[in-house]
Design an enzyme around this catalytic site. Structure first.
Site, short mmCIF file in Angstrom:
data_model
loop_
_atom_site.label_atom_id
_atom_site.label_comp_id
_atom_site.label_asym_id
_atom_site.label_seq_id
_atom_site.Cartn_x
_atom_site.Cartn_y
_atom_site.Cartn_z
N CYS A 117 -11.10 3.11 0.20
CA CYS A 117 -9.66 3.30 0.47
C CYS A 117 -9.23 2.40 1.88
CB CYS A 117 -9.64 4.74 0.61
SG CYS A 117 -7.74 5.10 1.16
N THR A 118 -7.96 1.67 1.61
CA THR A 118 -7.90 0.82 2.71
C THR A 118 -7.40 1.71 4.02
OG1 THR A 118 -5.68 0.57 1.67
CG2 THR A 118 -7.33 -1.26 1.24
N HIS A 119 -7.18 2.85 3.74
CA HIS A 119 -6.88 3.77 5.10
C HIS A 119 -8.20 3.90 5.60
CE1 HIS A 119 -2.89 4.79 3.12
NE2 HIS A 119 -2.59 5.37 4.25
N GLU A 127 -2.67 8.65 8.34
CA GLU A 127 -1.13 8.38 8.64
C GLU A 127 -0.54 9.05 9.70
OE1 GLU A 127 1.28 7.00 6.35
OE2 GLU A 127 -0.42 5.92 5.60
N ASP A 145 0.79 -1.05 -0.20
CA ASP A 145 0.10 0.07 0.02
C ASP A 145 0.94 1.22 -0.02
OD1 ASP A 145 -2.42 1.39 0.19
OD2 ASP A 145 -1.96 1.78 2.27
N SER A 146 0.33 2.37 -0.28
CA SER A 146 0.99 3.39 -0.14
C SER A 146 1.53 4.06 0.98
CB SER A 146 0.17 4.83 -0.88
OG SER A 146 -1.14 4.82 -0.07
N TYR A 176 -1.31 8.79 -2.60
CA TYR A 176 -1.10 8.34 -4.01
C TYR A 176 -2.43 9.14 -4.59
CZ TYR A 176 2.29 4.58 -4.50
OH TYR A 176 3.51 3.92 -3.96
N GLY A 177 -3.37 9.27 -3.83
CA GLY A 177 -4.46 9.94 -4.22
C GLY A 177 -4.52 11.14 -5.06
N CYS A 217 -4.56 -1.50 -2.21
CA CYS A 217 -4.56 0.07 -2.29
C CYS A 217 -5.48 0.09 -3.37
CB CYS A 217 -3.35 0.57 -2.53
SG CYS A 217 -3.42 2.32 -2.90
N ASN A 218 -6.63 0.64 -3.01
CA ASN A 218 -7.75 0.83 -4.32
C ASN A 218 -7.15 1.89 -5.42
OD1 ASN A 218 -10.64 -0.27 -3.26
ND2 ASN A 218 -9.41 0.55 -1.48
N THR A 219 -6.44 2.74 -4.95
CA THR A 219 -5.91 4.02 -6.01
C THR A 219 -4.86 3.19 -6.76
OG1 THR A 219 -6.09 5.40 -4.16
CG2 THR A 219 -4.91 6.06 -6.07
#
Ligand code: DGL
Length: 292
Positions: A204-206, A172, A27-28, A59-60, A90-92
């Site tokens: 979004c995985t966040h 984050e 993931d980012s 990344y968005g 990561c969906n992005t």
């Protein structure tokens, strides 16, 4: 979609990984740990190697091409570490990279991607209005458009896309229950509550790390749904199909080894501390030098 030059031509392919090799997850940043946790719980005999591209998160707001290149770089790192499979958690990143990665690696290195869990939300919605919270880049990608076209439109379900670039940095920074984060959430979610959405897809995985804050703000209004568990099941299916299931762990093997590309491995710590509660052992390391 613009063409991408292979960053790593496969002139020196790795030997095919065996069943006791780790699962690679990328993931980012720390978001993919929400997926890693589901995979570690669902597949208790598997080891995980987690790569967080904290040097480039978020990344968005990035361009399609830049997201694709960073993702290719990260997945190649996992491949070179000897992982048997990679999960783009990561969906992005998934939105722009899956076709490229799958054609690049072929069958020897299966790639699993994510798309916001819109399908189950559409099938279960009673109000016929669902909202998806994701990055602007995820909404630009083809994957989400296909789900809307194949599932939401035929059932007459209205899909309300919502984006907010502040949320990933809040997660984050471990500030998911700060006043500023709550204010951002209210600003974007109140309009979808007013329009009658009964499902909110955390695309979004966040965002699973925002669950508690959202539930406190809107305890009754909607059901929250994410892709973590479905991805764990899909990972299991692909491992079985490729005869790559690990039968058992060696004594004292660390379950989750994390690597960050930024010089900031400690950002993962608050999330990883919760893993201990589930007996998932972990380690973290910066790999900033090895990447350059
Ligand atoms: N966790 C990521 C996702 O699922 C992206 C967050 C970001 O870097 O913007 O979309």
């Amino acid at each position: 979609m613009s063409a991408i030059l292979p960053l790593y031509p496969l002139e020196n392919p790795m030997p095919r990984a065996s069943a006791d090799a780790p699962i690679g997850i990328f993931d980012s940043g720390i978001g993919g740990l929400s997926v890693a946790q589901e995979i570690a719980t669902y597949l208790p005999n598997e080891r995980i190697l987690y790569y967080a591209d904290t040097a480039h998160v978020p990344y968005g707001p990035r361009t399609d091409q830049n997201i694709r290149e960073l993702t290719a770089h990260a997945i190649e790192w996992l491949y070179r570490q000897g992982c048997k499979i990679a999960v783009v958690a990561c969906n992005t990143a998934s939105a722009f990279s899956l076709d490229y990665l799958r054609s690049h690696y072929g069958d020897d290195f299966p790639i699993i991607g994510l798309v916001p869990a819109l399908k189950p939300a559409v099938l279960q919605s009673k109000s016929k209005v669902v909202s998806v919270l994701a990055t602007p880049a995820t909404f630009r990608g083809q994957l989400i458009k296909e789900v809307v076209h194949h599932f939401a439109e035929p059932l007459g379900v209205q899909v309300l896309p919502v984006t907010c670039l502040d949320l990933v940095p809040f997660v984050e920074a471990g500030e998911q229950s700060s006043e500023a984060c709550i204010n951002s959430l209210k600003k974007i979610l109140q309009p979808v509550v007013d329009q009658g959405a009964d499902y909110l897809v955390l695309g979004c995985t966040h965002y699973p790390f925002l669950k508690q804050t959202i539930q406190q703000l809107y305890p009754e209004q909607f059901t929250l749904i994410d892709s973590g568990h479905a991805v764990a099941r899909q990972t299991s299916r692909i491992l079985i199909k490729n005869s790559l299931v690990s039968e058992k762990l060696q004594n004292n093997q660390i379950r989750l080894k994390c690597f960050t590309s930024g010089n900031n491995a400690s950002v993962l710590q608050p999330v990883l501390r919760h893993m201990i509660l589930q007996n998932i052992t972990w380690s973290i390391e910066n790999i900033v030098d090895k990447l350059n």
